[in-house]
Design an enzyme around this catalytic site. Sequence first.
Site, PDB file in Angstrom:
ATOM      1  N   TYR A  35       0.820  -1.201   0.000  1.00 52.18           N
ATOM      2  CA  TYR A  35       0.000   0.000   0.000  1.00 52.18           C
ATOM      3  C   TYR A  35       0.864   1.264   0.000  1.00 52.18           C
ATOM      4  CZ  TYR A  35      -3.285   3.540   1.489  1.00 52.18           C
ATOM      5  OH  TYR A  35      -4.025   4.670   1.550  1.00 52.18           O
ATOM      6  N   GLU A  36       1.866   1.263   0.870  1.00 54.83           N
ATOM      7  CA  GLU A  36       2.747   2.441   0.947  1.00 54.83           C
ATOM      8  C   GLU A  36       3.477   2.681  -0.378  1.00 54.83           C
ATOM      9  OE1 GLU A  36       4.384   2.612   5.480  1.00 54.83           O
ATOM     10  OE2 GLU A  36       4.562   0.707   4.420  1.00 54.83           O
ATOM     11  N   LEU A  84      34.610 -15.484 -24.476  1.00 56.13           N
ATOM     12  CA  LEU A  84      35.507 -16.295 -23.660  1.00 56.13           C
ATOM     13  C   LEU A  84      35.925 -17.568 -24.378  1.00 56.13           C
ATOM     14  CD1 LEU A  84      33.739 -16.243 -20.181  1.00 56.13           C
ATOM     15  CD2 LEU A  84      35.791 -14.997 -20.839  1.00 56.13           C
ATOM     16  N   GLU A 113      32.472 -18.007 -11.189  1.00 52.40           N
ATOM     17  CA  GLU A 113      31.078 -17.575 -11.356  1.00 52.40           C
ATOM     18  C   GLU A 113      30.302 -18.582 -12.191  1.00 52.40           C
ATOM     19  OE1 GLU A 113      31.202 -13.734 -13.274  1.00 52.40           O
ATOM     20  OE2 GLU A 113      32.576 -12.925 -11.767  1.00 52.40           O
ATOM     21  N   LYS A 115      28.199 -19.642 -15.280  1.00 51.99           N
ATOM     22  CA  LYS A 115      28.059 -19.060 -16.616  1.00 51.99           C
ATOM     23  C   LYS A 115      26.584 -19.155 -16.994  1.00 51.99           C
ATOM     24  CE  LYS A 115      30.052 -19.445 -21.267  1.00 51.99           C
ATOM     25  NZ  LYS A 115      28.830 -19.147 -21.954  1.00 51.99           N
ATOM     26  N   ASP A 117      23.423 -18.948 -19.319  1.00 48.85           N
ATOM     27  CA  ASP A 117      23.214 -19.139 -20.761  1.00 48.85           C
ATOM     28  C   ASP A 117      22.143 -18.182 -21.266  1.00 48.85           C
ATOM     29  OD1 ASP A 117      23.440 -20.133 -23.266  1.00 48.85           O
ATOM     30  OD2 ASP A 117      22.359 -21.994 -22.883  1.00 48.85           O
ATOM     31  N   GLU A 170      24.427 -10.650 -18.276  1.00 51.08           N
ATOM     32  CA  GLU A 170      23.741 -11.630 -19.114  1.00 51.08           C
ATOM     33  C   GLU A 170      22.235 -11.516 -18.919  1.00 51.08           C
ATOM     34  OE1 GLU A 170      25.801 -13.256 -20.963  1.00 51.08           O
ATOM     35  OE2 GLU A 170      24.886 -15.133 -21.617  1.00 51.08           O
ATOM     36  N   TYR A 222      27.841  -9.153 -14.476  1.00 50.36           N
ATOM     37  CA  TYR A 222      29.056  -9.901 -14.169  1.00 50.36           C
ATOM     38  C   TYR A 222      30.361  -9.128 -14.413  1.00 50.36           C
ATOM     39  CZ  TYR A 222      28.832 -11.078 -19.183  1.00 50.36           C
ATOM     40  OH  TYR A 222      28.750 -11.028 -20.544  1.00 50.36           O
ATOM     41  N   LYS A 284      37.836 -16.274 -13.558  1.00 50.46           N
ATOM     42  CA  LYS A 284      38.455 -14.997 -13.914  1.00 50.46           C
ATOM     43  C   LYS A 284      39.562 -14.650 -12.924  1.00 50.46           C
ATOM     44  CE  LYS A 284      33.960 -13.202 -15.329  1.00 50.46           C
ATOM     45  NZ  LYS A 284      32.855 -12.289 -15.061  1.00 50.46           N
ATOM     46  N   LYS A 308      32.685 -25.442 -19.858  1.00 45.92           N
ATOM     47  CA  LYS A 308      31.287 -25.723 -20.193  1.00 45.92           C
ATOM     48  C   LYS A 308      30.916 -27.157 -19.880  1.00 45.92           C
ATOM     49  CE  LYS A 308      29.229 -23.567 -23.784  1.00 45.92           C
ATOM     50  NZ  LYS A 308      28.798 -22.877 -24.875  1.00 45.92           N
ATOM     51  N   CYS A 402      -3.302 -35.168 -47.098  1.00 42.07           N
ATOM     52  CA  CYS A 402      -3.412 -35.346 -45.649  1.00 42.07           C
ATOM     53  C   CYS A 402      -3.317 -36.834 -45.311  1.00 42.07           C
ATOM     54  CB  CYS A 402      -4.743 -34.766 -45.162  1.00 42.07           C
ATOM     55  SG  CYS A 402      -5.081 -35.188 -43.443  1.00 42.07           S
ATOM     56  N   CYS A 405      -7.138 -37.838 -44.029  1.00 41.22           N
ATOM     57  CA  CYS A 405      -8.370 -37.760 -44.832  1.00 41.22           C
ATOM     58  C   CYS A 405      -8.102 -37.720 -46.331  1.00 41.22           C
ATOM     59  CB  CYS A 405      -9.194 -36.548 -44.418  1.00 41.22           C
ATOM     60  SG  CYS A 405      -8.485 -35.006 -45.007  1.00 41.22           S
ATOM     61  N   CYS A 420      -3.669 -29.302 -43.820  1.00 44.72           N
ATOM     62  CA  CYS A 420      -4.766 -30.044 -44.449  1.00 44.72           C
ATOM     63  C   CYS A 420      -5.898 -29.037 -44.606  1.00 44.72           C
ATOM     64  CB  CYS A 420      -5.196 -31.197 -43.541  1.00 44.72           C
ATOM     65  SG  CYS A 420      -6.799 -31.872 -43.971  1.00 44.72           S
ATOM     66  N   CYS A 425     -11.843 -32.956 -41.825  1.00 50.85           N
ATOM     67  CA  CYS A 425     -10.864 -34.038 -41.660  1.00 50.85           C
ATOM     68  C   CYS A 425     -11.039 -34.679 -40.280  1.00 50.85           C
ATOM     69  CB  CYS A 425      -9.455 -33.458 -41.798  1.00 50.85           C
ATOM     70  SG  CYS A 425      -8.157 -34.604 -41.315  1.00 50.85           S
TER      71      CYS A 425
HETATM   72  S1  IVH Z   1      32.658 -12.669 -18.491  1.00 49.19           S
HETATM   73  C1  IVH Z   1      35.736 -10.802 -21.289  1.00 49.19           C
HETATM   74  N1  IVH Z   1      30.984 -13.833 -16.809  1.00 49.19           N
HETATM   75  O1  IVH Z   1      29.431 -16.090 -21.695  1.00 49.19           O
HETATM   76  C2  IVH Z   1      34.843 -11.533 -20.389  1.00 49.19           C
HETATM   77  N2  IVH Z   1      30.547 -14.015 -19.130  1.00 49.19           N
HETATM   78  O2  IVH Z   1      31.246 -17.335 -23.743  1.00 49.19           O
HETATM   79  C3  IVH Z   1      33.439 -11.454 -20.778  1.00 49.19           C
HETATM   80  N3  IVH Z   1      28.513 -15.254 -19.680  1.00 49.19           N
HETATM   81  O3  IVH Z   1      29.861 -13.377 -23.852  1.00 49.19           O
HETATM   82  C4  IVH Z   1      32.536 -12.440 -20.224  1.00 49.19           C
HETATM   83  N4  IVH Z   1      27.892 -15.667 -17.612  1.00 49.19           N
HETATM   84  O4  IVH Z   1      27.606 -13.685 -22.636  1.00 49.19           O
HETATM   85  C5  IVH Z   1      31.285 -13.591 -18.102  1.00 49.19           C
HETATM   86  N5  IVH Z   1      29.587 -14.762 -15.220  1.00 49.19           N
HETATM   87  C6  IVH Z   1      29.882 -14.524 -16.498  1.00 49.19           C
HETATM   88  C7  IVH Z   1      29.063 -14.977 -17.552  1.00 49.19           C
HETATM   89  C8  IVH Z   1      29.450 -14.714 -18.869  1.00 49.19           C
HETATM   90  C9  IVH Z   1      27.582 -15.799 -18.884  1.00 49.19           C
HETATM   91  C10 IVH Z   1      28.457 -15.251 -21.159  1.00 49.19           C
HETATM   92  C11 IVH Z   1      28.705 -13.920 -21.801  1.00 49.19           C
HETATM   93  C12 IVH Z   1      29.911 -14.081 -22.657  1.00 49.19           C
HETATM   94  C13 IVH Z   1      29.894 -15.563 -22.891  1.00 49.19           C
HETATM   95  C14 IVH Z   1      31.282 -16.048 -23.213  1.00 49.19           C
END
Ligand code: IVH
Length: 660
Positions: A35-36, A84, A113, A115, A117, A170, A222, A284, A308, A402, A405, A420, A425
């Site tokens: 509400y606020e 990457l 971290e 990754k 998708d 991402e 990221y 990293k 990956k 088809c 039919c 179709c 049918c």
């Molecule tokens: S760092 C130069 N950190 O993965 C470093 N990328 O295959 C730039 N991605 O283009 C990327 N999670 O779209 C980084 N924690 C993360 C990520 C990440 C997903 C994606 C990003 C990048 C691709 C590289």
Amino acid sequence: MVSEDIKKRYFKLIDEITEHDINYYVKNNPIISDYEYDCLLKELKEIEEKYPELVVPFSPTQRVGIRPVSTIPTREHEIRMLSLENTYSKEEVSAFIDRIEKKVGNNYSLVLEPKIDGVAVSLTYDNGYLSYGLTRGDGYVGEEVTHNIKTIKTLPLKIKDERHIVVRGEVYLRFEDFRKINEYRIENDLTPFANPRNAAAGTLKLLDPRLAAERHLDVFIYALDAGRKFDNHYDDMDYLRELGFKVNKNIKKADNKDQIFDYLDEIYKLKKTIDYAIDGVVVKVSEYNLRSILGETARFPRWAFAYKYPAEQASTKLVDVRFQVGRTGIITPVAILEPVHLSGSKVSKATLHNVDEIRRLGVKIGDYVFVEKAGEIIPKITKVITKRRKGDERDIVLPKRCPVCNAITIKEEDEPFIRCVNPECPARLKASILHFASRDAMDIKGLGESLVDKLIKESYIKSIADIYDLKKEDLIGLERMGEKSSENIIKAIERSKSKPFHKVLYALGIRHIGQRYAIILANHFKNIDNIINASKEDFEKIEEIGEIIASLLYKTFREERVIKMIGRLRSKGLKFSIDEKTSKKLEGKTFLITGSLSKPRKEFEELIEQNGGEVLLNVSKKLDYLIVGKKPGSKLDRAKKMGINIINEEQFNELLNKNA
Ligand code: IVH
């Protein structure tokens, strides 16, 4: 002239609301009531209405409701966006670390971290507000998609740092939202997205941000690439969190290989439990000065890499292709596979979607193929293993007639489907009846596939309306139908007559009228005559309906076949107008259920909708009532924290009967 006081109040309101948005969306920890919050937003909107010249692009009102753009311009990245290098084995991970140590010694720290998708974006802030957002593009030039990026509720439009700042992250979609997008697309004859990443990329490129807003994009940040505060990545990520950005909470520090390997296992386990796609881990080097020493190749930095996880896929033989006829006549190719195990289940069929997909894959009967589960749903073929071809594979021949039919099939220029053309049918009839009787439509229990097959074969049913002429004796006479089950089905058919207008409208199975449009049309036109008599312009006037759909709907409601079907169903007593008396009791109110109630949840949800209420998907500021049953889930805690009305089943019934 706007007075200084009003200006001051205006910017103060923006700051406050921004802060509450971060607490709510990013930190999951709201500190004011629904509400606020609404009061603050209302005050802001009033000022903006009165003084439109004041409106700034970072106002919380500017996330949605901004106008569509006519094109998506490109724009140069200030700092090149690198990609990457991927590794798939632990040996490669080890070699990577060895290379780093060779160059900078042992005095470094790593940041690990998940990754995500999704789709990489770069976001520029100036003077404390989001100025523009770009996709990666070719790394040098990206596409400017600010209008859609602004719809991401977890992304602050305004931050408490006025320097020039570039962050990267991402953009992704949750599986749940991805499924909904595809459900909608399938229902409306649009090609579904192959996976959440493609859906996110497609959404970022939409011209109309209102459509993008409906799809619920989200973003993990990221990297801080300009406007760095610390001398290392890890501390800068903490700083971004402090500014209100959503930074993944599974980020960890490490300084040796074993910690990396442990992390790979840890995230692999996590991956199976969360509602968005993680396809690996990013490693990293944290210290920026060490990053400079390590440098980069033409395409990749030498200070980071991605491990990956292998995609969950399996190879098998495609033994045949069958063609399935849907209720709108679309013929879908289905691949019949030699059964194979994939992510814990046996797969023996995969969808090939449509003609374009067959061409894209270049697949033939007899081919060995890879199957994957896209977004963990329907298995699909991702690739043909051409090396395993023997020469006796056969081309997939699209049926000229088809398969059910024998009517001629057609393929329109602008569609990837074959259809179709015969509206009578039997396959189309069967699919239409199953749709009509399905749970979200008329909910006729017992009217399943094998019974419908028999009813069509024995000529009891030639069109949908014939369902209402069925007698118990007709059913008893059919193979494997007992007295009791026949009676139950007749009762279920009778009961279906009380289903509300929007369910009937949806049940008709008209192209483009999915559940959502059925509700919109029912509420807008109130009864079927108004729909049948509506002009093209009348359909266009409805905000949610675009020009193309409007003209298709207009055409459909002029078809003799459709008018006839409606006329016959009407004579059987189905509801073809909204029930004004019962439809308004819960109007404008939103509900959510947690825990188990005395009847299936679906029945309560229907009751809410029939009475004009809306069922929400999550606890949010929009929620008016949380209905709590036995063994409630985490929604209860969240609703309590947010000060939402919590009621039990009895109180809900009182609410329903109060205004009767
Ligand atoms: S760092 C130069 N950190 O993965 C470093 N990328 O295959 C730039 N991605 O283009 C990327 N999670 O779209 C980084 N924690 C993360 C990520 C990440 C997903 C994606 C990003 C990048 C691709 C590289």
